[in-house]
Design an enzyme around this catalytic site. Structure first.
Site, PDB file in Angstrom:
ATOM      1  CE  LYS A  31      -4.094  -2.146   2.337  1.00 46.86           C
ATOM      2  NZ  LYS A  31      -4.848  -2.099   3.566  1.00 46.86           N
ATOM      3  CE1 TYR A  45      -9.370  -3.203   0.729  1.00 50.79           C
ATOM      4  CE2 TYR A  45      -8.526  -1.299  -0.451  1.00 50.79           C
ATOM      5  CZ  TYR A  45      -8.479  -2.395   0.220  1.00 50.79           C
ATOM      6  OH  TYR A  45      -7.176  -2.829   0.914  1.00 50.79           O
ATOM      7  CG  ASN A  70      -3.722  -2.180   7.113  1.00 48.34           C
ATOM      8  OD1 ASN A  70      -3.358  -1.874   5.766  1.00 48.34           O
ATOM      9  ND2 ASN A  70      -4.524  -2.770   7.599  1.00 48.34           N
ATOM     10  CG  HIS A  80      -5.644  -6.324  -0.138  1.00 46.83           C
ATOM     11  ND1 HIS A  80      -6.606  -6.407   0.523  1.00 46.83           N
ATOM     12  CD2 HIS A  80      -5.611  -7.198  -1.302  1.00 46.83           C
ATOM     13  CE1 HIS A  80      -7.489  -7.084  -0.149  1.00 46.83           C
ATOM     14  NE2 HIS A  80      -6.950  -7.641  -1.037  1.00 46.83           N
ATOM     15  CD  GLU A  93      -9.280  -9.143  -3.334  1.00 49.02           C
ATOM     16  OE1 GLU A  93      -9.957  -8.871  -2.525  1.00 49.02           O
ATOM     17  OE2 GLU A  93      -7.979  -9.551  -3.101  1.00 49.02           O
TER      18      GLU A  93
HETATM   19  P1  DAT Z   1      -7.806  -6.689   5.944  1.00 47.87           P
HETATM   20  O1  DAT Z   1      -6.859  -5.624   5.088  1.00 47.87           O
HETATM   21  O2  DAT Z   1      -6.989  -7.217   7.091  1.00 47.87           O
HETATM   22  O3  DAT Z   1      -8.288  -8.004   5.279  1.00 47.87           O
HETATM   23  P2  DAT Z   1     -10.600  -5.441   6.190  1.00 47.87           P
HETATM   24  O4  DAT Z   1     -10.757  -6.417   4.842  1.00 47.87           O
HETATM   25  O5  DAT Z   1     -11.252  -5.651   7.266  1.00 47.87           O
HETATM   26  O6  DAT Z   1      -9.047  -5.866   6.592  1.00 47.87           O
HETATM   27  O7  DAT Z   1     -10.466  -3.956   5.843  1.00 47.87           O
HETATM   28  C1  DAT Z   1      -9.779  -3.573   4.638  1.00 47.87           C
HETATM   29  C2  DAT Z   1      -9.206  -2.285   4.865  1.00 47.87           C
HETATM   30  O8  DAT Z   1      -9.833  -1.425   5.360  1.00 47.87           O
HETATM   31  C3  DAT Z   1      -8.004  -2.571   6.036  1.00 47.87           C
HETATM   32  O9  DAT Z   1      -6.586  -3.141   5.466  1.00 47.87           O
HETATM   33  C4  DAT Z   1      -7.813  -1.040   6.342  1.00 47.87           C
HETATM   34  C5  DAT Z   1      -9.335  -0.524   6.503  1.00 47.87           C
HETATM   35  N1  DAT Z   1     -10.070  -0.527   7.676  1.00 47.87           N
HETATM   36  C6  DAT Z   1     -10.609  -1.674   8.166  1.00 47.87           C
HETATM   37  N2  DAT Z   1     -10.921  -1.453   9.220  1.00 47.87           N
HETATM   38  C7  DAT Z   1     -10.774  -0.134   9.672  1.00 47.87           C
HETATM   39  C8  DAT Z   1     -11.031   1.026  10.532  1.00 47.87           C
HETATM   40  N3  DAT Z   1     -11.550   0.392  11.704  1.00 47.87           N
HETATM   41  N4  DAT Z   1     -10.559   2.130  10.582  1.00 47.87           N
HETATM   42  C9  DAT Z   1      -9.907   2.472   9.340  1.00 47.87           C
HETATM   43  N5  DAT Z   1      -9.659   1.791   8.408  1.00 47.87           N
HETATM   44  C10 DAT Z   1      -9.989   0.361   8.530  1.00 47.87           C
HETATM   45 MG    MG Z   2     -10.042  -7.696   3.619  1.00 49.17          MG
END
Ligand code: DAT
Ligand code: MG
Length: 140
Positions: free
Chosen positions: A11, A51, A114, A117, A128
């Site tokens: 990212k 997304y 973070n 992905h 994807e």
């Molecule tokens: P992952 O990337 O671990 O699969 P996810 O699919 O639940 O996690 O969420 C996708 C992305 O969205 C994640 O990498 C960062 C963002 N995200 C998730 N929860 C969040 C939050 N509470 N606040 C801000 N960004 C968030």
């Molecule tokens: Mg995810």
């Protein structure tokens, strides 16, 4: 376990800090092979489409603006149980919860920024991968 492929994205927070090589070393050290890779800048529309599953979440705007804020490296990782293995190497979504030694524990700046992905299941991995790559671009 079967040989799988999964979609990974390094990212913008990580490309900005020049961490592509260190993150790729984590994948390779775990036995994942990078069978396709390209650096690109996502448009807002591409980020929203990628997304779309999160479109109702309160952080959707923040997430999609962040993903379009700088270069990303999209890549396909291949190996035994690659989907789960990649999730293990990545660590938990929130770096505060990520196990020591994982990419997010070492490099992520926050739950939103973070660093990586990774697809969450073989079915989503296939979708994807097709979002970013033609079959001919995957060289195993
Ligand atoms: P992952 O990337 O671990 O699969 P996810 O699919 O639940 O996690 O969420 C996708 C992305 O969205 C994640 O990498 C960062 C963002 N995200 C998730 N929860 C969040 C939050 N509470 N606040 C801000 N960004 C968030
Ligand atoms: Mg995810």
């Amino acid at each position: 376990m079967a040989i799988e492929r999964t979609l990974s994205i390094i990212k913008p927070d990580a490309t900005r800090r020049n961490l592509t090589g260190k993150i790729n070393a984590k994948f390779e050290d775990a036995g994942l092979r990078i069978v396709a890779q390209k650096r690109m800048k996502l448009s807002i529309e591409q980020a929203q489409q990628f997304y779309a599953v999160h479109s109702a979440r309160p952080f959707f705007g923040e997430l999609t603006e962040f993903m379009a804020s700088g270069p990303v490296v999209v890549q396909v990782l291949e190996g035994e149980g690659a989907v789960l293995k990649n999730r293990e190497v990545m660590g938990a979504t929130n770096p505060k919860d990520a196990a020591p030694g994982t990419i997010r524990a070492e490099f992520a700046e926050s739950v939103g920024e973070n660093s990586v992905h990774g697809s969450d299941a073989p079915e989503t991995a296939a979708q994807e991968i097709a979002f970013f790559f033609a079959g001919t671009e995957l060289v195993g």
